[in-house]
Design an enzyme around this catalytic site. Structure first.
Site, short mmCIF file in Angstrom:
data_model
loop_
_atom_site.label_atom_id
_atom_site.label_comp_id
_atom_site.label_asym_id
_atom_site.label_seq_id
_atom_site.Cartn_x
_atom_site.Cartn_y
_atom_site.Cartn_z
CB THR A 213 -0.88 -0.01 1.28
OG1 THR A 213 -1.94 -0.95 1.11
CG2 THR A 213 -1.48 1.32 1.64
CB VAL A 242 -13.60 -3.15 0.47
CG1 VAL A 242 -13.07 -1.80 0.91
CG2 VAL A 242 -14.41 -3.01 -0.82
N GLY A 243 -10.43 -3.66 1.52
CA GLY A 243 -9.55 -3.72 2.70
C GLY A 243 -9.74 -2.54 3.62
N1 ASP Z 1 -4.03 -2.91 3.92
C1 ASP Z 1 -4.10 -3.26 2.53
C2 ASP Z 1 -5.31 -4.12 2.31
O1 ASP Z 1 -5.61 -4.96 3.13
C3 ASP Z 1 -2.90 -3.95 2.04
C4 ASP Z 1 -1.64 -3.44 2.62
O2 ASP Z 1 -1.56 -2.37 3.14
O3 ASP Z 1 -0.63 -4.12 2.59
O4 ASP Z 1 -5.94 -3.97 1.29
#
Ligand code: ASP
Length: 348
Positions: A213, A242-243
């Site tokens: 991210t 969705v994250g």
């Molecule tokens: N937090 C993001 C998600 O779960 C991925 C990440 O930050 O590594 O979509």
């Protein structure tokens, strides 16, 4: 300790970007600072070559120096956060914008959010496929809609109405992410046969497929905080997953009374543990230092829960902390007190 005095690489980048203006920061000037991350999905330390490290650090330096330059000119933390994130979104190195991971169906679905710590206004988008800069769209949602979150085709129509650059979904393609998808799908099909459940199989994917991210947090000379986050989410995600990145309070939070946080990591945990808002709430209600609050949430609460990842965080005094419980987290910071940092792994 996350912050070192001037690393050479940062100072060279800063001098180049600012023509040495860091030396002109006046003693009585209000503090300002920025921190950025390029995700906790860091390459394993054993696989990091010196040239790869130079490539990553150069891009991190470029993004943090751009944000810092804007802050030094008296621009808002919101402008600095957007500018820094857009540099990372445009780079194929990070899982956001160009370089976003692939979904199971071999597309890209992008999530982003931004929050202004002065107004507590926020904007978020999820599952967008054709918006070149998801963070720019999140900002439009915050500033020019009466909503906080827009998703999918509706969000894309809003982007079109607002005149934001749109691209074909293939703009986000990169070879290395496609290879990662094929690898993930192979592992998934093996596990799915064993577990007879896609979700459980996905849960068992190694961390490298789950994280990555970009984000930024900043304090401007007017004393205002902003946080922003943008991501392609998880490799091989399915069913419109969705994250945490677009969830205000989970992946992004800002409040001038406490702090600004941008998270990266296994999003499901960051949503359930309300990570970004929890850190700021601890600062505000327990009156503990930012570094302590962030450390408790990342290295105690999340570790006990099994959630991997990290955050960058800044408070209203310009204190910065960047804890992570994963093997690495691409990160950089720059502050008007003369401190700056760029690094990937622990103990850097
Ligand atoms: N937090 C993001 C998600 O779960 C991925 C990440 O930050 O590594 O979509």
């Amino acid at each position: 300790m996350n912050i070192n005095l001037f690393s050479n690489t940062v100072f060279v980048g800063l001098s180049f970007m600012l023509s040495g203006t860091i030396a002109t920061v006046k003693a009585n000037e209000a503090p300002f600072a920025i921190a950025i991350h390029g995700g906790a999905g860091a390459i394993q330390q054993s696989k990091m070559t010196p040239s790869l490290r130079t490539t990553y650090e150069a891009k991190l330096n470029e993004a943090v120096a751009k944000g810092y330059q804007l802050l030094s000119q008296g621009k808002s933390s919101q402008q600095a956060v957007i500018a820094a994130i857009q540099i990372l979104e445009a780079s194929p190195l990070f899982n956001a914008g160009k370089g976003a991971v692939y979904t199971f169906d071999e597309e890209h679905e992008l999530d982003a959010s931004i929050m202004n710590g002065k107004t507590l206004n926020a904007g978020a988008v999820s599952g967008v496929k054709t918006v070149k800069s998801p963070i720019a769209l999140a900002e439009k949602v915050m500033e020019e809609s009466v909503h906080v979150m827009l998703s999918g085709e509706g969000a894309e129509l809003f982007a079109k109405n607002k005149g934001l650059p749109l691209v074909d979904n293939s703009y986000f393609n990169t070879e290395h992410r496609y290879k990662a998808l094929l690898k993930a799908k192979k592992k998934l099909s093996e596990k799915e046969q064993e577990l007879k459940n896609f979700q459980a199989a996905h849960q068992s994917l190694p961390t490298e497929f789950k994280v990555g991210t970009v984000g930024a947090v900043a304090l401007d000379k007017a004393g205002n905080l902003t946080a922003g986050t943008s991501t392609g989410g998880m490799t091989a995600k399915r069913f419109g997953r969705v994250g945490d990145a677009p969830i205000i309070g989970a992946g992004t939070y800002a409040n001038n009374n406490s702090c600004a946080v941008s998270a990266t990591g296994h999003g499901e945990y960051f949503i359930r543990y309300h990570v970004a808002a929890d850190i700021c709430a601890r600062v505000q209600y327990q009156n503990i230092p930012l570094a302590k609050a962030a450390d408790i949430v990342i290295n105690d609460v999340l570790v006990k829960a099994g959630g991997s990842g990290g955050v960058i965080a800044i408070d209203a005094q310009g204190n910065i902390t960047m804890p992570f419980n994963s093997e690495g987290m691409y990160r950089a910071s720059m502050s008007s007190n003369g401190q700056s940092f760029v690094g990937i792994f622990h103990n850097e």
